[in-house]
Design a protein around this motif. Structure first.
Motif, PDB file in Angstrom:
ATOM      1  N   ILE A   1      -9.896 -71.043 -11.031  1.00 48.22           N
ATOM      2  CA  ILE A   1      -9.077 -70.657 -12.185  1.00 48.22           C
ATOM      3  C   ILE A   1     -10.010 -69.957 -13.176  1.00 48.22           C
ATOM      4  O   ILE A   1     -11.100 -70.464 -13.473  1.00 48.22           O
ATOM      5  CB  ILE A   1      -8.466 -71.908 -12.855  1.00 48.22           C
ATOM      6  CG1 ILE A   1      -7.574 -72.676 -11.880  1.00 48.22           C
ATOM      7  CG2 ILE A   1      -7.731 -71.556 -14.145  1.00 48.22           C
ATOM      8  CD1 ILE A   1      -6.210 -72.112 -11.649  1.00 48.22           C
ATOM      9  N   VAL A   2      -9.607 -68.808 -13.675  1.00 46.11           N
ATOM     10  CA  VAL A   2     -10.431 -68.070 -14.652  1.00 46.11           C
ATOM     11  C   VAL A   2      -9.635 -67.941 -15.949  1.00 46.11           C
ATOM     12  O   VAL A   2      -8.456 -67.559 -15.929  1.00 46.11           O
ATOM     13  CB  VAL A   2     -10.817 -66.666 -14.129  1.00 46.11           C
ATOM     14  CG1 VAL A   2     -11.702 -65.939 -15.141  1.00 46.11           C
ATOM     15  CG2 VAL A   2     -11.524 -66.762 -12.788  1.00 46.11           C
ATOM     16  N   ALA A   3     -10.276 -68.280 -17.063  1.00 41.70           N
ATOM     17  CA  ALA A   3      -9.573 -68.235 -18.355  1.00 41.70           C
ATOM     18  C   ALA A   3     -10.468 -67.630 -19.421  1.00 41.70           C
ATOM     19  O   ALA A   3     -11.694 -67.699 -19.338  1.00 41.70           O
ATOM     20  CB  ALA A   3      -9.158 -69.648 -18.755  1.00 41.70           C
ATOM     21  N   ALA A   4      -9.835 -67.027 -20.431  1.00 40.69           N
ATOM     22  CA  ALA A   4     -10.584 -66.470 -21.571  1.00 40.69           C
ATOM     23  C   ALA A   4     -10.039 -67.074 -22.858  1.00 40.69           C
ATOM     24  O   ALA A   4      -8.820 -67.124 -23.066  1.00 40.69           O
ATOM     25  CB  ALA A   4     -10.432 -64.951 -21.610  1.00 40.69           C
TER      26      ALA A   4
ATOM     27  N   GLY B   1      -5.020 -60.985 -25.987  1.00 35.92           N
ATOM     28  CA  GLY B   1      -4.624 -61.897 -24.902  1.00 35.92           C
ATOM     29  C   GLY B   1      -3.723 -61.252 -23.854  1.00 35.92           C
ATOM     30  O   GLY B   1      -4.034 -61.260 -22.665  1.00 35.92           O
ATOM     31  N   LYS B   2      -2.596 -60.664 -24.324  1.00 30.53           N
ATOM     32  CA  LYS B   2      -1.619 -60.108 -23.379  1.00 30.53           C
ATOM     33  C   LYS B   2      -2.236 -58.960 -22.569  1.00 30.53           C
ATOM     34  O   LYS B   2      -2.023 -58.853 -21.360  1.00 30.53           O
ATOM     35  CB  LYS B   2      -0.407 -59.581 -24.150  1.00 30.53           C
ATOM     36  CG  LYS B   2       0.609 -60.657 -24.418  1.00 30.53           C
ATOM     37  CD  LYS B   2       1.925 -60.058 -24.878  1.00 30.53           C
ATOM     38  CE  LYS B   2       2.806 -61.175 -25.385  1.00 30.53           C
ATOM     39  NZ  LYS B   2       3.428 -60.948 -26.641  1.00 30.53           N
TER      40      LYS B   2
ATOM     41  N   ALA C   1      -5.165 -66.644 -20.916  1.00 28.99           N
ATOM     42  CA  ALA C   1      -6.000 -66.318 -22.083  1.00 28.99           C
ATOM     43  C   ALA C   1      -5.379 -67.033 -23.270  1.00 28.99           C
ATOM     44  O   ALA C   1      -4.155 -67.146 -23.355  1.00 28.99           O
ATOM     45  CB  ALA C   1      -6.003 -64.806 -22.314  1.00 28.99           C
ATOM     46  N   PHE C   2      -6.233 -67.516 -24.177  1.00 25.87           N
ATOM     47  CA  PHE C   2      -5.677 -68.238 -25.325  1.00 25.87           C
ATOM     48  C   PHE C   2      -6.551 -68.048 -26.557  1.00 25.87           C
ATOM     49  O   PHE C   2      -7.763 -67.866 -26.465  1.00 25.87           O
ATOM     50  CB  PHE C   2      -5.467 -69.722 -25.009  1.00 25.87           C
ATOM     51  CG  PHE C   2      -6.706 -70.468 -24.590  1.00 25.87           C
ATOM     52  CD1 PHE C   2      -7.258 -70.293 -23.333  1.00 25.87           C
ATOM     53  CD2 PHE C   2      -7.324 -71.356 -25.461  1.00 25.87           C
ATOM     54  CE1 PHE C   2      -8.390 -70.985 -22.945  1.00 25.87           C
ATOM     55  CE2 PHE C   2      -8.456 -72.051 -25.091  1.00 25.87           C
ATOM     56  CZ  PHE C   2      -8.989 -71.862 -23.822  1.00 25.87           C
ATOM     57  N   GLY C   3      -5.893 -68.106 -27.709  1.00 25.29           N
ATOM     58  CA  GLY C   3      -6.556 -67.774 -28.967  1.00 25.29           C
ATOM     59  C   GLY C   3      -7.271 -68.943 -29.620  1.00 25.29           C
ATOM     60  O   GLY C   3      -7.309 -70.066 -29.101  1.00 25.29           O
TER      61      GLY C   3
ATOM     62  N   PRO D   1       0.144 -65.855 -14.486  1.00 23.44           N
ATOM     63  CA  PRO D   1      -0.813 -65.635 -15.584  1.00 23.44           C
ATOM     64  C   PRO D   1      -0.103 -65.548 -16.937  1.00 23.44           C
ATOM     65  O   PRO D   1       0.954 -64.938 -17.040  1.00 23.44           O
ATOM     66  CB  PRO D   1      -1.464 -64.304 -15.212  1.00 23.44           C
ATOM     67  CG  PRO D   1      -1.407 -64.293 -13.720  1.00 23.44           C
ATOM     68  CD  PRO D   1      -0.104 -64.945 -13.368  1.00 23.44           C
ATOM     69  N   PHE D   2      -0.683 -66.205 -17.947  1.00 20.98           N
ATOM     70  CA  PHE D   2      -0.017 -66.262 -19.253  1.00 20.98           C
ATOM     71  C   PHE D   2      -1.055 -66.183 -20.379  1.00 20.98           C
ATOM     72  O   PHE D   2      -2.258 -66.396 -20.154  1.00 20.98           O
ATOM     73  CB  PHE D   2       0.802 -67.562 -19.376  1.00 20.98           C
ATOM     74  CG  PHE D   2      -0.021 -68.829 -19.274  1.00 20.98           C
ATOM     75  CD1 PHE D   2      -0.590 -69.423 -20.387  1.00 20.98           C
ATOM     76  CD2 PHE D   2      -0.246 -69.431 -18.018  1.00 20.98           C
ATOM     77  CE1 PHE D   2      -1.340 -70.589 -20.285  1.00 20.98           C
ATOM     78  CE2 PHE D   2      -1.004 -70.596 -17.915  1.00 20.98           C
ATOM     79  CZ  PHE D   2      -1.545 -71.182 -19.043  1.00 20.98           C
TER      80      PHE D   2
END
Ligand code: SF4
Length: 466
Positions: free
Chosen positions: A93-96, A105-106, A118-120, A140-141
């Motif tokens: 799983i890759v996240a930013a 993000g979007k 991605a999340f703020g 993906p969200f």
């Protein structure tokens, strides 16, 4: 989310089993981001994750991004690109997270197919739910909502064994300096209540062995304005906590340094003899274009008052070289300021435009070559100033917390950080493990970038307390 430990070391959360997994994290930028990463890690531990330094063995790859400078942006995009071979080999799983994810993000999700989410900056405490969604198979969200609650209320999370802790006391910034992206990535200022912070720090001291805290905020000396409280009041209360040795705070804006705060530096015993006070430029016309709300004269007067209140006070600063359309005369004014202010250290950067900021709009006549040359001149002048300032340390004894053991030119040395935020190295005369000991060290020799000393006294891990 409900949790039950199973016999296979998995943790049951909702409808999913979470077996032991590894998270690899890369953090860019400021101390606030590093502290956010630590917070995220503490949430991930509840989902059975432990940290790894080896990206190859990671099940979750997490980037905590920074948008302040172009260099950090470029590094993130390049590191994100490098994850492609990894996800081709195994299920990862890759996240930013962080400032880039807050504003883009979007777009990140659309552009980088390897990203699961991605999340703020305002939803980092929900990382557990987002990881759950990813493992539950959600598409993906991105989550970039702001926390709309009136109060900023958190508990500090610690995932390390050191006696030092970062404590967030205010988030966001209302200043809107013309070059800065932070108000867009971190939102408006919101402070934690003074009582909550004091209780939090007491708990850290009593139950986690914390002896030194650094209070964090983008504009930390704006703390409490929204609640009728102040940083000086908070520092006064923290000074009374038994077992707490040292209190630092960062980062400050010169406009918000009150007389009360200056006085606190003269009276409070646990407050560090150090202030990081970014000046950014030595030219009033540039400061006006930066929307910094103070003049060079005000700034110099402020650091003079600080030094009068506490003669041990050491000041460090930030400089932006080559602000848009900066003239040669304005640049020379910065070099003059460095000679007058006698900073102990300066973080100097060449200006880089941040999309969406006021300074990035409009024409700019400066070239990269001019910026590079001005940055070198700033660093050269500061190096001379710094060598002279550090020379003044020779022959003096400093109390410090030993933070590291290392090898310098084949010789074993211990390194400590003084109350005034200088690193001092000393050679051990025996095999004692000095890590996290409080010691007195006499400084013998200095250069602009290094201080060498000899051990005078060792107070042990709790500064002489049982
Ligand atoms: S005070 Fe600091 S964080 Fe706030 S806008 Fe200015 S430079 Fe950015």
């Amino acid at each position: 989310m409900e949790q039950n430990a199973s016999e296979t070391n998995s943790i049951r959360v909702g409808d999913l089993d979470f077996p032991p997994r590894k998270v690899w994290m890369k953090t860019y930028g400021c101390q606030m981001n590093y502290h956010d990463s630590e917070r995220m890690l503490s949430h991930l531990e509840k989902l059975n994750f432990t940290a790894t330094d080896d990206q190859g063995e990671a099940d979750l790859v997490l980037f905590n991004t920074c948008a302040i400078r172009d260099l950090a942006n470029q590094k993130f995009y390049s590191h994100l690109g490098e994850t492609k071979p990894l996800i081709q080999k195994k299920d990862v799983i890759v996240a930013a997270a962080g400032c880039i994810a807050q504003t883009e993000g979007k777009d990140l999700i659309k552009k980088y197919k390897q990203l699961n989410f991605a999340f703020g900056t305002d939803v980092i405490d929900n990382i557990g739910e987002m990881v759950y969604r990813a493992y539950a198979g959600d598409k993906p969200f991105s989550v970039t909502t702001w926390d709309r609650s009136e109060n900023y209320s958190i508990e500090t999370k610690i995932t390390h064994g050191s006696p030092q802790a970062f404590v967030n006391i205010i988030k966001g910034c209302d200043k809107f300096c013309s070059y800065c992206i932070v108000p867009f990535t971190r939102g408006r200022e919101k402070s934690r209540r003074l009582d909550e912070v004091v209780k939090d720090v007491k708990r850290l001291v009593e139950f986690s062995g914390i002896q030194e805290v650094t209070l964090l905020g983008q504009n930390v000396n704006s703390y409490g304005k929204d609640n009728g409280e102040s940083l000086a009041q908070l520092l006064g209360e923290l000074d009374k906590i038994e077992g707490l040795e040292l209190v630092r705070y960062t980062t400050s804006h010169p406009y918000d340094v009150s007389d009360e705060l200056v006085a606190a530096h003269g009276t409070l015993k646990k407050l560090a003899n150090h202030l990081h006070l970014p000046v950014q430029s030595g030219s009033n016309t540039v400061l006006q274009r930066m929307l910094r709300e103070y003049s060079v004269e005000h700034y110099l007067g402020l650091i003079e008052k600080m030094r009068q209140a506490n003669p041990q006070m050491v000041i460090t600063s930030d400089i932006i070289a080559g602000f848009p359309n900066e003239t040669e005369e304005e640049h020379q004014a910065t070099l003059e300021l460095l000679k007058k202010a006698k900073f102990d250290f300066v973080y100097a950067y060449a200006y880089s435009a941040r999309k969406g900021t006021k300074a990035a709009r409009g024409e700019d006549v400066l070239t990269d070559d001019i910026r590079g040359r001005r940055l070198r001149e700033v660093m050269d002048v500061q190096e001379d100033v710094q060598a002279e300032v550090r020379k003044g340390m020779e022959g003096k004894t400093y109390r410090m917390l030993v933070v590291e053991k290392g090898s310098f030119k084949g010789e074993t040395k211990w390194t400590g950080r003084t109350s005034c935020n200088r690193l001092v190295h000393f050679t051990p005369s025996d095999e004692t493990d000095y890590l996290w000991h409080w010691v007195d060290v006499e400084v013998l020799t200095t250069t602009a970038f290094s201080c060498q000393g000899k051990l005078v006294a060792d107070f042990g891990k709790n500064n002489g307390r049982a």
